[in-house]
Design a protein around this motif. Sequence first.
Motif, PDB file in Angstrom:
ATOM      1  N   UNK B 146       0.831  -1.201   0.000  1.00 24.33           N
ATOM      2  CA  UNK B 146       0.000   0.000   0.000  1.00 24.33           C
ATOM      3  C   UNK B 146       0.865   1.251   0.000  1.00 24.33           C
ATOM      4  N   UNK B 147       1.952   1.205   0.744  1.00 24.24           N
ATOM      5  CA  UNK B 147       2.837   2.366   0.812  1.00 24.24           C
ATOM      6  C   UNK B 147       3.424   2.685  -0.566  1.00 24.24           C
ATOM      7  N   UNK B 187      -9.011   0.130   3.880  1.00 29.85           N
ATOM      8  CA  UNK B 187      -8.490   1.113   2.943  1.00 29.85           C
ATOM      9  C   UNK B 187      -7.036   0.805   2.578  1.00 29.85           C
ATOM     10  N   UNK B 188      -6.293   0.341   3.539  1.00 31.16           N
ATOM     11  CA  UNK B 188      -4.904  -0.056   3.261  1.00 31.16           C
ATOM     12  C   UNK B 188      -4.891  -1.205   2.255  1.00 31.16           C
ATOM     13  N   UNK B 189      -5.746  -2.179   2.502  1.00 33.26           N
ATOM     14  CA  UNK B 189      -5.810  -3.327   1.597  1.00 33.26           C
ATOM     15  C   UNK B 189      -6.225  -2.903   0.199  1.00 33.26           C
ATOM     16  N   UNK B 191      -5.702   0.020  -1.128  1.00 34.93           N
ATOM     17  CA  UNK B 191      -4.575   0.733  -1.729  1.00 34.93           C
ATOM     18  C   UNK B 191      -3.531  -0.253  -2.252  1.00 34.93           C
ATOM     19  N   UNK B 192      -3.386  -1.364  -1.544  1.00 32.71           N
ATOM     20  CA  UNK B 192      -2.404  -2.372  -1.947  1.00 32.71           C
ATOM     21  C   UNK B 192      -2.915  -3.222  -3.095  1.00 32.71           C
ATOM     22  N   UNK B 193      -4.200  -3.046  -3.447  1.00 32.39           N
ATOM     23  CA  UNK B 193      -4.823  -3.874  -4.478  1.00 32.39           C
ATOM     24  C   UNK B 193      -4.783  -5.348  -4.088  1.00 32.39           C
ATOM     25  N   UNK B 194      -5.113  -5.607  -2.838  1.00 35.37           N
ATOM     26  CA  UNK B 194      -5.104  -6.973  -2.322  1.00 35.37           C
ATOM     27  C   UNK B 194      -6.484  -7.360  -1.771  1.00 35.37           C
ATOM     28  N   UNK B 238       4.794   9.342   3.956  1.00 39.40           N
ATOM     29  CA  UNK B 238       6.196   9.671   3.721  1.00 39.40           C
ATOM     30  C   UNK B 238       6.842   8.687   2.752  1.00 39.40           C
ATOM     31  N   UNK B 239       6.114   7.659   2.400  1.00 39.04           N
ATOM     32  CA  UNK B 239       6.664   6.684   1.465  1.00 39.04           C
ATOM     33  C   UNK B 239       7.672   5.746   2.106  1.00 39.04           C
TER      34      UNK B 239
END
Lengths: 284, 284
Positions: B146-147, B187-189, B191-194, B238-239
Motif C-alpha cells: 500500500x505504501x 483502505x490499506x488493503x 490501496x495495496x490492491x489486495x 512519507x513513502x
Amino acid sequence: MTHVKIARGAISTGRYGQAMAEIETGAVSENRTKRKPRAANAPPAAGSGIRARSAAKNSDIVYRDLHKAIVTMELAPGAPVLERKLTEQYGVSRTPVREAVLRLVEDGLVEVAPKSGTFVARIPLSVVREALVARRALEEVTVRAATELSSESRIMQMRAIIQQQQEMADAGDEEAFHQADDAFHASIAAAARYPGIWKMIQQVRIQVERYRRLTLPQTGRMPMVVKEHTAVLDAMAAGDADAAVARMNEHLNKLQLDISIFRDLWPDYFTIDPVLDEKLFASR
Amino acid sequence: MTHVKIARGAISTGRYGQAMAEIETGAVSENRTKRKPRAANAPPAAGSGIRARSAAKNSDIVYRDLHKAIVTMELAPGAPVLERKLTEQYGVSRTPVREAVLRLVEDGLVEVAPKSGTFVARIPLSVVREALVARRALEEVTVRAATELSSESRIMQMRAIIQQQQEMADAGDEEAFHQADDAFHASIAAAARYPGIWKMIQQVRIQVERYRRLTLPQTGRMPMVVKEHTAVLDAMAAGDADAAVARMNEHLNKLQLDISIFRDLWPDYFTIDPVLDEKLFASR
DNA sequence: GAAAATTAACTGGTATACAAGATATATTAG
DNA sequence: CTAATATATCTTGTATACCAGTTAATTTTC
C-alpha cells in the motif's frame, strides 16, 4: 472422471420391526401422551469439544472428488458442473451434491449462475498474484517459528522427506514428487505448531496449483526444488531463522507468473481484472 | 436476536395457467415430440465472468445474521443452533437454513454433531494464537504494498477515516469506532490492491474478534488506537514502507492473549489443546 | 433470408417428507 | 432409593417434488 456409485447401506429394516413390537405390546397410544418432550439440547461438555466420530458423509465424498478433479485441471475452468449428472454418477440425491458444490463455491473453485448453471471457476489472475504474496508471508512466519521449535527428530524426519523427494525426482514420478513437496512444507508447519496457518497456506496454494499445472514440466526443475528444500532445512538445523526465511523466500520466488500462459496458451482459463492487474497490462 | 420473517413473494399462480393455455390450444403432445432437448449448457463467455446479478438468497440473510450474532458473542460459544427454531424465525424451510449453517461450519464458527445437534463453536486457544500471527504477517505485506501504491487521494481518504474514528472515540461509540477501525485497515488493503488478502485478514480477525469482545473495554484504548493508526498513515504518506510496517506491527502487537480471560472468566468459551498450547500451559 | 417473438426444456432455489442415529425422560428391576 | 433398561422424541442427513428464472431451439413475422 470415473466414479463408482456410492455404495448404499444394506437394506435397512427401518422402523418396521419396532412398530410391530409396539403393536404386540398393545400399549402405544397411552404412553404417547404420558411422555414429556425432552429438554433442549445441552451443549457438549466444556473441553471435550464436539465428538470427532462423524462418519464420512456422502457430500464429503463428492466434495473431495470434485475438488481434486478441479485442482488437477481434469475439470477445466469454465466447464459446466451439472448437479443432475453428479447425482447419477454417485447415486445420491441432489442434496449432498448441492452441499459439495456450495463448499466448492466457498473455496472459489466453482461459480454458480442462479437458475442458469454452475461452472468450474476461471482463475482470476489477481488471485494467483495475491496467493503468491500471501503464501510467502505465511510460509515466512511458519519457517521462522519452526526453526525455533523444531527438535532433532523433526529435522531427521524432514531429511527423510527430502530424500524421498529426491528419489521421486530420479524416478520422474511428478505426482509423487509433489506429494513429497507437500509433505515437506506440512512438516515445517507441524514443527511450528501452526495447523491453522498451514490450512491457510494450502488454500492459497490451490489457486496457484491450478496455474502451475498449466506450465509444462520444466526440465531440471525437480532436482532444483530438492536443492532449495535442502538449503531451507540446513538453515533450520543450524538454528538460523533469518537464513531459513531467506532460503524459503528464494524457493517460493522461483514460481513466477508467466504471462504467456494466459495470453497465448489458455486465455479462456483466466479472467483479468483491468484495475487489479494493471501492471500486467502495462507489461503486455 | 430478534428477526422479522423473510417476506415471501405473492401467491404464485404456478404452472396452472400455462397448462390451461396448452389445453386450449389443443396442441400439446404433438409439439413435445418435435422439440429437441436444448444443447448442453455453454460456459459463460471468456472474460465476462459469471453474471453478478445474483439476487440476495434467503440463505445469505440467515448466514449474515447468524454470523454477526456469533461474532458479537450474542450467541455464546457452546450455545445450540437449532435449525427448526431458525426456520420458524425466518419463515423459510430447512434448506436455506442448512445452507447458512454449513457455511458457518466452513468458517469455523459452528460445529455440528451428526444426528445430535449443532452448536456455536468454542474458541480454540490455538486458533486465536495463530490468527494473531497470520494477521500480522498478512497486514505486513499489505501495508508495504500500500505504501508503494497509495495515491495522494487515498492518503487523504484515510486521514478522513482516522478523523471519523477520532470523533467516534470522543463520542464513546464503540461500535462505530470499530467500524471505522475496520474501514482504515480495509483502505490499506484497497490501496495495496489486495482484495483477496483482505478477505483472509478478515477471516482471521473474526476468530480474534470473538476473543476481543470478552475483554472489558479498556479505558483510553480508543484514543491510543487512533494514534497508532496515525503513525502508520504518516509513514505511508512519507513513502517509508519499512516504517509503515514497523508501526503496523506495533499497533497489532497491542492485542495480546490475556490468559486470565479463559482461565478465570469464561473457561467454557474456549478449548485448549494440550500440545498446541503447551507454552500457555507452562506459563500458567 | 434475417430478425423478432414464442416456447419447451433446461437450470438452480426452496419446501417438504422421510430415514436413522442420539439422548433425556420414563419405566422397571434390584 | 439407585441403577439399568426401554422408548418417545429430539436431532441432523437424505430423497424427492415443485417453483421460478434462463436459455436455446423453434416458429413466426417482415
